[in-house]
Write a protein that holds these residues in place. Structure first.
Motif, PDB file in Angstrom:
ATOM      1  N   LEU A 212     -15.004   2.771  13.047  1.00  0.00           N
ATOM      2  CA  LEU A 212     -16.093   3.347  12.257  1.00  0.00           C
ATOM      3  C   LEU A 212     -17.433   2.786  12.711  1.00  0.00           C
ATOM      4  O   LEU A 212     -18.429   3.515  12.791  1.00  0.00           O
ATOM      5  CB  LEU A 212     -15.873   3.064  10.769  1.00  0.00           C
ATOM      6  CG  LEU A 212     -14.735   3.821  10.079  1.00  0.00           C
ATOM      7  CD1 LEU A 212     -14.609   3.372   8.633  1.00  0.00           C
ATOM      8  CD2 LEU A 212     -14.969   5.324  10.138  1.00  0.00           C
TER       9      LEU A 212
ATOM     10  N   HIS B 200     -20.821   4.729  11.742  1.00  0.00           N
ATOM     11  CA  HIS B 200     -20.542   5.077  10.347  1.00  0.00           C
ATOM     12  C   HIS B 200     -20.626   3.794   9.531  1.00  0.00           C
ATOM     13  O   HIS B 200     -19.754   2.932   9.599  1.00  0.00           O
ATOM     14  CB  HIS B 200     -19.145   5.689  10.230  1.00  0.00           C
ATOM     15  CG  HIS B 200     -18.787   6.116   8.830  1.00  0.00           C
ATOM     16  ND1 HIS B 200     -18.522   5.210   7.819  1.00  0.00           N
ATOM     17  CD2 HIS B 200     -18.664   7.349   8.270  1.00  0.00           C
ATOM     18  CE1 HIS B 200     -18.243   5.867   6.713  1.00  0.00           C
ATOM     19  NE2 HIS B 200     -18.324   7.158   6.960  1.00  0.00           N
TER      20      HIS B 200
ATOM     21  N   LYS C 262     -16.433  11.539   3.846  1.00  0.00           N
ATOM     22  CA  LYS C 262     -16.828  10.471   4.768  1.00  0.00           C
ATOM     23  C   LYS C 262     -18.315  10.498   5.094  1.00  0.00           C
ATOM     24  O   LYS C 262     -18.983   9.458   5.116  1.00  0.00           O
ATOM     25  CB  LYS C 262     -16.000  10.561   6.049  1.00  0.00           C
ATOM     26  CG  LYS C 262     -14.536  10.189   5.854  1.00  0.00           C
ATOM     27  CD  LYS C 262     -13.811   9.959   7.160  1.00  0.00           C
ATOM     28  CE  LYS C 262     -13.694  11.217   7.977  1.00  0.00           C
ATOM     29  NZ  LYS C 262     -12.851  11.020   9.194  1.00  0.00           N
ATOM     30  N   GLU C 263     -18.866  11.703   5.350  1.00  0.00           N
ATOM     31  CA  GLU C 263     -20.251  11.795   5.808  1.00  0.00           C
ATOM     32  C   GLU C 263     -21.261  11.899   4.665  1.00  0.00           C
ATOM     33  O   GLU C 263     -22.373  11.367   4.775  1.00  0.00           O
ATOM     34  CB  GLU C 263     -20.403  12.997   6.741  1.00  0.00           C
ATOM     35  CG  GLU C 263     -19.597  12.877   8.028  1.00  0.00           C
ATOM     36  CD  GLU C 263     -19.795  14.064   8.953  1.00  0.00           C
ATOM     37  OE1 GLU C 263     -20.592  14.974   8.596  1.00  0.00           O
ATOM     38  OE2 GLU C 263     -19.160  14.095  10.031  1.00  0.00           O
TER      39      GLU C 263
ATOM     40  N   GLN D 154     -20.664   7.401   3.618  1.00  0.00           N
ATOM     41  CA  GLN D 154     -21.659   6.903   4.567  1.00  0.00           C
ATOM     42  C   GLN D 154     -23.013   6.719   3.883  1.00  0.00           C
ATOM     43  O   GLN D 154     -23.473   7.604   3.168  1.00  0.00           O
ATOM     44  CB  GLN D 154     -21.792   7.868   5.743  1.00  0.00           C
ATOM     45  CG  GLN D 154     -22.596   7.325   6.904  1.00  0.00           C
ATOM     46  CD  GLN D 154     -22.517   8.227   8.125  1.00  0.00           C
ATOM     47  OE1 GLN D 154     -22.004   9.341   8.063  1.00  0.00           O
ATOM     48  NE2 GLN D 154     -23.026   7.759   9.243  1.00  0.00           N
ATOM     49  N   GLN D 155     -23.641   5.561   4.094  1.00  0.00           N
ATOM     50  CA  GLN D 155     -24.934   5.268   3.473  1.00  0.00           C
ATOM     51  C   GLN D 155     -25.909   4.712   4.507  1.00  0.00           C
ATOM     52  O   GLN D 155     -25.509   4.038   5.450  1.00  0.00           O
ATOM     53  CB  GLN D 155     -24.771   4.244   2.345  1.00  0.00           C
ATOM     54  CG  GLN D 155     -24.098   4.793   1.102  1.00  0.00           C
ATOM     55  CD  GLN D 155     -23.966   3.736   0.031  1.00  0.00           C
ATOM     56  OE1 GLN D 155     -22.909   3.168  -0.166  1.00  0.00           O
ATOM     57  NE2 GLN D 155     -25.057   3.467  -0.677  1.00  0.00           N
ATOM     58  N   ASN D 156     -27.178   5.022   4.291  1.00  0.00           N
ATOM     59  CA  ASN D 156     -28.247   4.527   5.161  1.00  0.00           C
ATOM     60  C   ASN D 156     -29.012   3.443   4.408  1.00  0.00           C
ATOM     61  O   ASN D 156     -29.773   3.731   3.481  1.00  0.00           O
ATOM     62  CB  ASN D 156     -29.176   5.678   5.552  1.00  0.00           C
ATOM     63  CG  ASN D 156     -30.286   5.245   6.488  1.00  0.00           C
ATOM     64  OD1 ASN D 156     -30.377   4.071   6.855  1.00  0.00           O
ATOM     65  ND2 ASN D 156     -31.133   6.168   6.883  1.00  0.00           N
TER      66      ASN D 156
END
Length: 248
Positions: free
Chosen positions: A98, A103, A165-166, A170-172
């Motif tokens: 990942l 990711h 998942k996306e 998933q985090q920014n």
């Protein structure tokens, strides 16, 4: 309190035990390894500060411990990992693949768990894990026969796993909207994703029971506006007045 890394600490215990002539246990570690690790994590608890408020009342708080374990070759049966998992309530399994795919957080949801999620009403976690597990099994089939060889129900599972998942996991961490995620926002997002999944499954079953022809591409086109909103949920900064409208 972040402890990085308890594996190195355990290695030191093993070396000291060898020099002291102690009887080694599994993996050459001392027999008291489990109790020492347990003693460390037991220090995490509610606490009362040595300082007081202006009115003389106690200042209450808590101590949380996150321990990093580095098992050789990612082997979770390693004695240090096994001893740690026996006394902690949450496990985050980091995944190198990942991380290589950019990711983040690079946490594998299939091996990670929390013993406390039921306390916050996270009822959708089981459904989402089942979808991700199905995707893992279907990827091998796709590599052999391609997506065209899948049933429509399997195409739904693949599509929803991608959304989970996306657009959910998933985090920014460098963005204002995604740096932190409240439990309220997390729960509402999961409700929407699982709700859409159940809706598409129900549509397919109804069509098949009536011997009607149905194609996954047709469903995507018909509900494209909903799919777009689901993908955009994470970009909104939520507060107590935020609302979700899901059109069935």
């Amino acid at each position: 309190l972040m402890a990085d890394s308890t594996s190195r600490w355990a290695e030191a215990l093993r070396e000291m035990g060898g020099r002291l002539g102690e009887m080694p246990a599994d993996g050459g570690y001392p027999a008291y390894l489990g109790s020492r690790i347990n003693e460390f994590y037991e220090r995490a608890s509610n606490c009362i500060s040595m300082y007081t408020n202006f009115d003389g009342s106690d200042v209450k708080g808590s101590v949380s411990i996150i321990g990093a374990v580095s098992p050789p070759s990612g082997d979770l049966s390693d004695p240090v990992t096994s001893a740690t998992l026996s006394c902690v309530g949450t496990f985050w399994g980091l995944d190198r693949k990942l991380a290589q795919k950019k990711h983040f957080p690079a946490i594998n949801p299939l091996i990670s768990y929390s013993q406390d999620f039921n306390d916050v009403g996270f009822d959708n976690i089981k459904v989402m894990k089942e979808i991700l597990q199905k995707e893992k099994e279907l990827i091998e089939i796709v590599q052999l026969v391609g997506k065209d060889g899948l049933k429509i129900e399997e195409k739904i599972d693949l599509f929803m796993a991608k959304i989970i998942k996306e657009d959910f996991l998933q985090q920014n961490s460098y963005s204002s909207y995604d740096k932190y995620c409240s439990i309220e926002k997390t729960l509402l997002m999961s409700d929407i994703i699982v709700g859409f999944y159940k809706m598409t499954k129900r549509i397919v079953l109804d069509k098949m029971s009536n011997d009607e022809k149905i194609d996954w591409d047709d469903i995507c086109k018909k509900y494209d506006h909903i799919i777009g909103k689901i993908s955009e949920m994470k970009f909104f900064a939520w507060n107590d007045n935020s609302k979700i409208e899901f059109e069935d």
